[in-house]
Design a protein around this motif. Structure first.
Motif, mmCIF file in Angstrom:
data_model
loop_
_atom_site.group_PDB
_atom_site.id
_atom_site.type_symbol
_atom_site.label_atom_id
_atom_site.label_comp_id
_atom_site.label_asym_id
_atom_site.label_seq_id
_atom_site.Cartn_x
_atom_site.Cartn_y
_atom_site.Cartn_z
ATOM 1 N N GLY A 3 1.297 -1.342 -0.247
ATOM 2 C CA GLY A 3 -0.031 -0.199 0.022
ATOM 3 C C GLY A 3 1.340 1.207 -0.034
ATOM 4 N N PHE A 4 1.497 1.075 0.962
ATOM 5 C CA PHE A 4 2.771 2.888 1.085
ATOM 6 C C PHE A 4 3.431 2.450 -0.614
ATOM 7 C CE2 PHE A 4 6.877 4.712 1.760
ATOM 8 C CZ PHE A 4 6.333 5.448 2.343
ATOM 9 N N ALA A 5 3.954 1.447 -1.320
ATOM 10 C CA ALA A 5 4.627 1.821 -2.562
ATOM 11 C C ALA A 5 3.676 1.995 -3.637
ATOM 12 C CB ALA A 5 5.268 0.114 -3.258
ATOM 13 N N LEU A 6 2.402 2.085 -3.190
ATOM 14 C CA LEU A 6 1.358 2.589 -4.692
ATOM 15 C C LEU A 6 1.367 4.210 -3.942
ATOM 16 C CD1 LEU A 6 -1.507 -0.251 -4.490
ATOM 17 C CD2 LEU A 6 0.325 -0.132 -6.293
ATOM 18 N N LEU A 7 1.269 4.527 -3.302
ATOM 19 C CA LEU A 7 1.035 5.568 -2.985
ATOM 20 C C LEU A 7 2.701 6.735 -3.007
ATOM 21 C CD1 LEU A 7 -0.005 5.344 1.561
ATOM 22 C CD2 LEU A 7 -1.726 6.225 -0.934
ATOM 23 N N GLN A 8 3.002 5.839 -2.667
ATOM 24 C CA GLN A 8 4.509 6.584 -2.812
ATOM 25 C C GLN A 8 4.461 7.466 -4.429
ATOM 26 O OE1 GLN A 8 8.289 4.359 -3.274
ATOM 27 N NE2 GLN A 8 9.396 5.696 -1.891
ATOM 28 N N ARG A 9 4.283 6.011 -5.776
ATOM 29 C CA ARG A 9 4.875 6.260 -6.920
ATOM 30 C C ARG A 9 3.811 6.376 -6.897
ATOM 31 N NH1 ARG A 9 4.759 -0.717 -9.412
ATOM 32 N NH2 ARG A 9 7.058 -0.646 -8.068
#
Length: 282
Positions: free
Chosen positions: A54-60
């Motif tokens: 979930g954090f990776a999607l937010l970051q992208r």
């Protein structure tokens, strides 16, 4: 050529570095619960295997549209749940053109650069008030109150987040009107801890200007602090700052409805396309 720096200069530089590091850590701690909530929403919504995905999607999505992670997380938490059957999160949205800012003479904010726009607001406020200290805040929709975005000459530690009472900026936000404090030492608007922090910074007077929507909702605050008590503002200064508040408010509304929603749409596309797969940070 000899080094003209004194041991005291080196100590001051190191102290400022440590203060900046502390401010950064405190900001991360304040943002952590909101970002964790957003991670949980994404994990549940797109059947992700872990919170890290979930954090990776937010970051992208944050990097793709140059939207601060905390701003994106806050928008995600408050936005209505997307229809999982639709590719678009906001299918009826109309994307309007970016508003023109007459005070941004360097055009730094063009292309939806939120940080540049807020810096231009601060610079113009300080120039109009002939002040050397000030800050710009935005309304924190997730937690309420005002959250500092840009500052100069004032500590962000105490005023990183202020509530709805106890400061001039809080009063200006509540009234959605400009507020002048002619003498910080005697004005009853401040709580004693706030008064002490402002006086310690060298401020003896301040003026706050609320960027607001056309309908009259406060979306932020620009404040200038002066080193000596001042009388009330001239009509010309007040008009100039009122125009700044209107333009900045209109721009911030546009940004939320255009750039931030673009980032949310991209986030939705990324999540739908993963099908429960693990996502790594970029």
């Amino acid at each position: 050529m000899s080094d003209l720096r004194s041991p005291q200069d080196d100590e001051d530089t190191e102290l400022e570095r440590l203060r900046a590091e502390v401010r950064h850590l405190r900001a991360r701690l304040r943002a952590h619960p909101l970002i964790s909530e957003a991670q949980g929403l994404l994990r549940e919504r797109y059947a992700l295997p872990d919170a890290e995905s979930g954090f990776a999607l937010l970051q992208r999505a944050s990097q793709q549209y140059n939207v601060k992670l905390r701003v994106l997380a806050g928008a995600l938490v408050l936005a209505p749940r997307p229809d999982p059957r639709r590719t678009l999160w906001f299918p009826r949205r109309v994307r309007r053109p970016e508003p023109r800012l007459t005070f941004d003479t360097a055009h730094r904010a063009r292309g939806g650069n939120r940080g540049a726009m807020l810096s231009a607001v601060l610079s113009q406020t300080l120039a109009v008030m002939d002040a050397g200290m000030g800050n710009v805040q935005t309304v924190d929709r997730a937690e309420g109150g005002l959250r500092i975005e840009k500052h100069t000459g004032l500590s962000a530690d105490f005023f990183g987040h202020v509530g709805e009472e106890g400061t001039a900026c809080a009063m200006a936000a509540r009234k959605v009107a400009q507020v002048t404090v002619e003498d910080v030492e005697t004005d009853p608007v401040f709580t004693e801890p706030a008064r002490e922090a402002i006086l310690r910074a060298g401020s003896r007077a301040c003026h706050s200007v609320p960027p607001a929507t056309v309908s009259g909702a406060c979306v932020g605050m620009a404040s200038a602090h002066l080193e000596h008590p001042v009388p009330g503002l001239t009509a010309a200064r007040s008009r100039t700052l009122a125009m700044l508040g209107r333009e900045a408010g209109e721009w911030l509304v546009w940004y939320d409805r255009a750039v931030v929603m673009d980032a949310l749409e991209h986030l939705h596309v990324l999540g739908r396309g993963r099908g429960g797969e693990r996502v790594r940070r970029s």
